[in-house]
Design an enzyme around this catalytic site. Sequence first.
Site, short mmCIF file in Angstrom:
data_model
loop_
_atom_site.label_atom_id
_atom_site.label_comp_id
_atom_site.label_asym_id
_atom_site.label_seq_id
_atom_site.Cartn_x
_atom_site.Cartn_y
_atom_site.Cartn_z
N GLU A 86 102.24 -104.90 -47.49
CA GLU A 86 101.12 -105.43 -48.26
C GLU A 86 100.92 -104.61 -49.52
O GLU A 86 101.43 -103.49 -49.64
CB GLU A 86 99.83 -105.43 -47.43
CG GLU A 86 99.32 -104.02 -47.10
CD GLU A 86 97.99 -104.02 -46.34
OE1 GLU A 86 97.09 -104.78 -46.72
OE2 GLU A 86 97.90 -103.24 -45.37
N HIS A 104 93.78 -99.16 -45.30
CA HIS A 104 93.97 -100.14 -44.23
C HIS A 104 94.71 -99.43 -43.10
O HIS A 104 95.91 -99.18 -43.18
CB HIS A 104 94.77 -101.35 -44.71
CG HIS A 104 94.83 -102.45 -43.70
ND1 HIS A 104 95.62 -103.58 -43.87
CD2 HIS A 104 94.19 -102.62 -42.51
CE1 HIS A 104 95.46 -104.38 -42.83
NE2 HIS A 104 94.61 -103.82 -42.00
#
Length: 279
Positions: free
Chosen positions: A101, A152
């Site tokens: 990501e 994250h």
Amino acid sequence: MVTMDTRFWTGFLCLLSTVSVIYSLKIGAFNINSLTGSKLKTHPGLLDIYVKIMSRYDIAVIEEVMDTKGINDILQALNSHGGGPYALQLSGRLGGPGFEEYFAFLYRTDHVSVRKIYQYPDTHDYFEHEPFAILFHTTHAAIHDFAIAAVHIRSRDTVSEMNHLVDVYDSLKSHFGNENILFAGDLNADCFGLSLASLHKNLFYTDHRFHWLILSTEDTIVSGISSCAYDRFVVAGSEFLGAVVPFSAKSFHYDFEYRLNYRESHSVSDHYPIEMELR
């Protein structure tokens, strides 16, 4: 000769000029759930909802940006719909082959500017997705220079990765020459990711330098059956903490705000954005 009326209006205009320079900044963080260009194309109306959400914030930290097309579509729509001027800063592609990501920062260029960018050099491979940070400057808040680190955390390694955020802070503080740093994003810091007992023993929680602004009682996931505070704001630095508007840190329940049913809400994301305000 200065009359009473003259003194009154002089004082009144001075007060107005003082009020006019009192600003605030709104910061959001959003695990957007696998954002791609094709996701926007196959879900009509989704782009408009993202624009509504992002336009709430002067700085938005976005996780799970899977390609550059979708986030650039949001940027273009934000600016063309009169919400801007916004700019975009992307991290490199982070993570392993199973789940890569980008972290994205959308920010209003008339309210903040970028001073430095820093990708944490994870030489010991502590993180699946290495934190990505930006040092911002603003004249629209009580604090003028501060950094935000996008985070994250991998759910199966929550304890370990969260412990090492202390190391990330020390690295960011040294690199930016600034102790005022906000960690923002999906820390998986509740429910299946982390028990309350484990949270209270974690170094990132027990170190007195860090202040958790989103409580464990907050609901940050889109679910009709559970309530979990996965997404968090954690701030360090007395100047930064002093600039936070009390009780402004919370999740934004866009389903209620925009009257979306569960299917519609879940197509937006499985997480709610979290938001906070600086005076």
